[in-house]
Enzyme design. Structure first.
Site, PDB file in Angstrom:
ATOM      1  N   CYS A  43      19.732 -16.290  13.850  1.00 47.87           N
ATOM      2  CA  CYS A  43      20.955 -15.527  14.125  1.00 47.87           C
ATOM      3  C   CYS A  43      22.065 -15.866  13.144  1.00 47.87           C
ATOM      4  CB  CYS A  43      21.422 -15.776  15.553  1.00 47.87           C
ATOM      5  SG  CYS A  43      22.914 -14.848  15.963  1.00 47.87           S
ATOM      6  N   CYS A  48      21.688 -12.101  12.841  1.00 55.58           N
ATOM      7  CA  CYS A  48      22.822 -11.385  13.438  1.00 55.58           C
ATOM      8  C   CYS A  48      24.110 -11.483  12.632  1.00 55.58           C
ATOM      9  CB  CYS A  48      23.108 -11.920  14.842  1.00 55.58           C
ATOM     10  SG  CYS A  48      21.665 -12.338  15.813  1.00 55.58           S
ATOM     11  N   TYR A 178      14.709  -1.678  15.244  1.00 58.78           N
ATOM     12  CA  TYR A 178      16.152  -1.787  15.042  1.00 58.78           C
ATOM     13  C   TYR A 178      16.502  -2.502  13.746  1.00 58.78           C
ATOM     14  CZ  TYR A 178      16.144  -6.658  16.720  1.00 58.78           C
ATOM     15  OH  TYR A 178      15.923  -8.009  16.877  1.00 58.78           O
ATOM     16  N   GLU A 182      18.738  -0.672  10.936  1.00 59.20           N
ATOM     17  CA  GLU A 182      20.013  -1.290  10.559  1.00 59.20           C
ATOM     18  C   GLU A 182      20.093  -1.502   9.053  1.00 59.20           C
ATOM     19  OE1 GLU A 182      21.064  -3.810  14.626  1.00 59.20           O
ATOM     20  OE2 GLU A 182      19.853  -4.734  13.055  1.00 59.20           O
ATOM     21  N   HIS A 435      42.609   7.533  28.842  1.00 57.21           N
ATOM     22  CA  HIS A 435      42.655   8.747  28.029  1.00 57.21           C
ATOM     23  C   HIS A 435      43.696   8.618  26.917  1.00 57.21           C
ATOM     24  CE1 HIS A 435      42.244  13.041  27.227  1.00 57.21           C
ATOM     25  NE2 HIS A 435      43.563  13.097  27.161  1.00 57.21           N
ATOM     26  N   GLU A 440      35.899   7.257  28.246  1.00 59.12           N
ATOM     27  CA  GLU A 440      36.279   7.834  29.533  1.00 59.12           C
ATOM     28  C   GLU A 440      35.181   8.736  30.088  1.00 59.12           C
ATOM     29  OE1 GLU A 440      39.410  10.980  29.496  1.00 59.12           O
ATOM     30  OE2 GLU A 440      39.451  10.584  27.332  1.00 59.12           O
TER      31      GLU A 440
END
Length: 452
Positions: A43, A48, A178, A182, A435, A440
């Site tokens: 990582c 990461c 992934y 990426e 908002h 939302e």
């Protein structure tokens, strides 16, 4: 028997370091840890952290294009890989020092060398020294997997990307998981002509199909030449570049080939045969819910166990192990409803079941909203986002949430808290919207898009 240590940890990644620090620093155990490469593991050193910094770097050309649409006179200029890599190396050095400092502060003895298991309570170091421990924890993580085929030795892996001296003019990314997606988005954003080969019909096949399809469309729209149903047969060096032949006979030349077809548990040469620990079907170390192997004194956490290959999960497993064995508090790592994010462009984040997984277990309702967000719509860009909730028709619990949008990873963290608490669709409905935001939509979708 008088042991040299209460605990010996093999592997200095996130899971192993957390276990060592908690066992020694909070529970007073005598702990040693061996790491043969750099402290911090995949990582911090080759996963990461450097990847996310590259994601940030690759996002600026699109940001500058958007800025011009908003009235700014903006030009991103030329990307300087050498300058970026210098800062990246310095940041990784800083993080490694922080990991070492944490171990030192907890009074953990660190061996900067390879360690292998030579007995139920015995570890042999590459220096030839043998040490004993009441408990041994294996936390060696995973490593990139490249299948054997003619010229496979010429393919780079995700480990190698951060060490490149220069960016190639063109690159082939092999894979559809992934990591592959990426890096395809990263390279494309940095100005490298990017092609991606995926052998199956879609990328991100383990993710929700509706969300995956939107990401796949975004990958293609960004200029990446994504070719599904395509598999590499051979790689041959050619004048400083590489000629790639596919299994259906097509040929192309690329400045570099990055193979990102997954990772496997890092168990090679670990000495497991000395204690008769047989590997699982995926090459993983089998453990129970307490991270204990068939040998009572030997435990394993993180990617080497192939449960959920995510850094925060490894950290939870390591912490639970230390509390259970040395802290007098029996704790198991909770592997349910673990949120995750894919840092593609657009970003994908998920928590819980996909629509297909949920439908297979009983009646569900699906609430989804796909739309052009205000920010990019104003800039005249065709980008779309998706907010999706998968709901159990009987209990009304939210079984899955899938978001495709900028900063989706930041949003899913908050949703995961609600889902972990057992939130129902009506709990989401009772929550007042913020908002104007994209998020939302999570609390304003009143009617199901479909039921099954």
């Amino acid at each position: 028997m008088d042991f040299d240590y209460d605990l010996f940890v093999i592997g200095g990644g996130s899971g192993g370091v957390r276990a060592a620090r908690i066992a020694a620093g909070e529970h007073g155990a005598r702990v040693a840890l061996a790491e043969e490469y750099r402290m911090g593991g995949t990582c911090v050193i080759r996963g990461c952290v450097p990847k996310k910094l590259m994601v940030f770097a690759s996002s600026f050309p699109a940001a500058m294009e958007e800025a011009r649409a908003y009235g700014w006179s903006a030009d991103v200029g030329r990307f300087d890989w050498t300058a970026f890599r210098s800062k990246l190396d310095a940041e990784l050095d800083r993080l490694e020092r922080a990991y070492r400092s944490g171990l030192s502060g907890a009074k953990v003895t660190v061996y900067d060398t390879r360690a292998t298991i030579s007995g139920a309570h015995e570890v042999t170091l590459a220096t030839g020294e043998t040490v004993t421990a009441k408990h041994i924890l294996i936390a060696t993580g995973g490593r990139p997997y490249v299948p054997a085929f003619p010229g496979s030795e010429h393919a780079l892996t995700s480990n190698d990307v951060f060490l490149m001296d220069a960016l190639p003019d063109s690159v082939l990314i092999v894979g559809g998981g992934y990591i592959a997606c990426e890096f395809a988005c990263i390279m494309n954003g940095l100005g490298v002509k990017t092609t991606q080969y995926q052998r199956s019909a879609h990328v991100l096949k383990d993710f929700d199909a509706e969300a995956r399809d939107l990401v796949e469309a975004g990958i293609r729209a960004s200029g990446i030449d994504l070719q599904t149903g395509t598999e590499v047969a051979s790689i041959t060096p050619e004048g400083g570049a590489f000629r790639v032949v596919t299994k259906d006979g097509r040929e192309a030349v690329f400045g570099a080939v990055i193979h990102a077809t997954g990772r496997v548990p890092n168990v090679e040469g670990l000495g497991l045969e000395a204690v008769e620990i047989a590997l699982g079907p995926k090459g993983q170390i089998p453990v129970d819910d307490w991270s204990q192997t068939r040998v009572p004194s030997i435990f394993a956490v993180g990617d080497v166990t192939d449960r959920i290959a995510l850094t925060p999960v490894a950290i939870r497993e390591g912490h639970a192990f230390a509390d259970t064995v040395f802290g007098g508090t029996a704790r198991q790592a909770d592997h349910a409803l673990v949120a995750s994010a894919v840092f593609t462009q657009p970003e994908l984040a998920s928590c819980g079941m996909t629509e297909a997984e949920a439908a297979a277990r009983g009646p569900i309702e699906v609430y989804s909203a796909g739309f052009r967000p205000m920010r990019t719509s104003f800039a005249g860009q065709p980008d779309k986002v998706l907010f999706k909730l998968v709901v159990d028709a009987a209990s009304r619990k939210v079984l899955g949430c899938h978001i495709v949008a900028p900063e989706a990873g930041e949003m899913i963290q908050m949703v995961a808290i609600a889902m972990k608490m057992g939130a129902t669709k009506e709990d989401f409905d009772r929550t007042c919207a913020v908002h104007p935001t994209m998020a939302e939509e999570l609390v304003t979708m009143r009617k199901p898009t479909r039921s099954s």
